[in-house]
Enzyme design. Structure first.
Site, PDB file in Angstrom:
ATOM      1  CD  GLN A   1      -3.313  -0.009   1.960  1.00  0.00           C
ATOM      2  OE1 GLN A   1      -3.282  -1.150   2.363  1.00  0.00           O
ATOM      3  NE2 GLN A   1      -4.229   0.842   2.358  1.00  0.00           N
TER       4      GLN A   1
ATOM      5  CB  SER B   1       2.394  -4.873   3.962  1.00  0.00           C
ATOM      6  OG  SER B   1       1.164  -4.883   4.648  1.00  0.00           O
ATOM      7  CG  LEU B   2      -1.336  -5.608  -0.910  1.00  0.00           C
ATOM      8  CD1 LEU B   2      -2.536  -6.505  -0.962  1.00  0.00           C
ATOM      9  CD2 LEU B   2      -1.596  -4.258  -1.492  1.00  0.00           C
TER      10      LEU B   2
ATOM     11  NE  ARG C   1      -3.233  -8.369   4.475  1.00  0.00           N
ATOM     12  CZ  ARG C   1      -2.473  -7.276   4.396  1.00  0.00           C
ATOM     13  NH1 ARG C   1      -2.849  -6.264   3.608  1.00  0.00           N
ATOM     14  NH2 ARG C   1      -1.355  -7.179   5.104  1.00  0.00           N
TER      15      ARG C   1
ATOM     16  CG  HIS D   1       1.822  -4.362   9.396  1.00  0.00           C
ATOM     17  ND1 HIS D   1       1.772  -5.701   9.095  1.00  0.00           N
ATOM     18  CD2 HIS D   1       1.679  -3.693   8.223  1.00  0.00           C
ATOM     19  CE1 HIS D   1       1.619  -5.837   7.779  1.00  0.00           C
ATOM     20  NE2 HIS D   1       1.538  -4.639   7.237  1.00  0.00           N
TER      21      HIS D   1
ATOM     22  CD  GLN E   1       1.048  -9.748   5.648  1.00  0.00           C
ATOM     23  OE1 GLN E   1      -0.159  -9.557   5.731  1.00  0.00           O
ATOM     24  NE2 GLN E   1       1.702  -9.763   4.514  1.00  0.00           N
TER      25      GLN E   1
END
Length: 312
Positions: A11, A91-92, A116, A200, A249
């Site tokens: 992102q 991340s993503l 998500r 996170h 995660q």
């Protein structure tokens, strides 16, 4: 040349019109966008190609949009026969890396990351959480600050360990503000991030529980090439471990600096960033200036990359 790693952005790398040229010129890319629209039941491709930017920036759209654009770039790039020894995503981007490694089908991945994004949006009401980038501070010193603030009742923790001197903190708005003040007192520079939630961080645990239920409904296979997991910065191939990591995660730090160091230790010297932007290429260089970085987001950058990789 040593080994090759494919990297996939997270992102923040999105932009209206990303990968549109590839979709217009290559059937492989066009098919990916059509698959996303069909799986999600609405025209995600219209949001990606036409915007408006405000719609694209909504987390539940940004996440599937970035996965789709990155996978479309990968679909065209794969025609050139260049193989990855490892994959990793920020991340993503870990979902894009898993698609590239054959662990997830694109259709399952785009559905999963749409969910998500929705779960992450729902987990914490707008304005309650925050994230800030802290520049020029050691991890141990910053962790000491976040622990101190959290003990005072305002949750905050280290969220992204991006590269030396660049760490993102995440938590309640008050917790992030208090940690930022202490970091500044210790000589750090702090930049508030324009995000919709405290990603996170422990505040995302409700989203992680819902995500586990979604991941129970999709097929996760053993990876064909090792994927470096965000939560451990170690290579994983086993489906059950991959699934477990994807749940953790959501509320755990992204160990990107360690990921790059791990890949270098495994013999990788060429990092190919596949998808919009050049954020990860920049971070790799900050971790190790000797690394070769190549960013591919459109036809021109792809042609230049092929020329460089094949020495033509």
């Amino acid at each position: 040349m040593g080994k090759i790693a494919f990297l996939f952005p997270g992102q923040g790398s999105q932009s209206v019109g990303m990968a549109q040229e590839l979709a217009q010129n290559f059937e492989e890319a066009r098919t990916i966008f059509e698959s996303a629209d069909n799986r999600l039941g609405f025209s995600l491709s219209s949001v990606i190609f036409q915007g408006p930017e405000e719609d694209l920036k909504r987390t539940e759209n940004t996440q599937p949009a970035l996965l789709t654009a990155s996978t479309a770039v990968l679909a065209v790039f794969k025609k050139h026969g260049i193989q990855a020894d490892y994959t990793a995503g920020h991340s993503l981007g870990e979902y894009s890396a898993l698609v590239a490694a054959g662990s997830l089908s694109f259709e399952d991945a785009v559905y999963a990351v749409r969910q998500r994004g929705l779960f992450m949006e729902e987990a914490v009401p707008a304005g309650v959480g925050a994230m800030s980038a802290v520049l020029g501070m050691k991890q141990a010193d910053l962790e000491e600050i976040t622990q101190k603030v959290s003990q005072n009742g305002h949750a905050v923790q280290v969220a992204n360990l991006n590269c030396p001197g660049q760490i993102v903190i995440s938590g309640t708005a008050q917790g992030v503000a208090d940690a930022a003040s202490l970091a500044k007192e210790n000589g750090a520079k702090v930049i508030p991030l324009q995000v919709s939630g405290p990603f996170h961080s422990s505040l995302m645990e409700p989203a992680a529980q819902k995500m586990k239920e979604v991941l129970d409904t999709v097929e996760i296979r053993n990876a064909e090439v090792p994927v470096i997991a965000n939560v451990s910065a170690k290579p994983v191939e086993e489906a059950s471990v991959i699934k477990e990591n994807l749940v953790k995660q959501i509320y755990s730090p992204v160990r990107w600096e360690e990921t790059v160091n791990e890949l270098m230790a495994l013999g990788v010297d060429t990092f190919i960033e596949i998808g919009p932007g050049k954020v990860l290429s920049g971070l790799v260089k900050k971790v190790n200036r000797r690394a070769t970085t190549i960013a591919i987001s459109d036809e021109a950058s792809m042609n230049a990359a092929i020329e460089k990789l094949k020495g033509e």
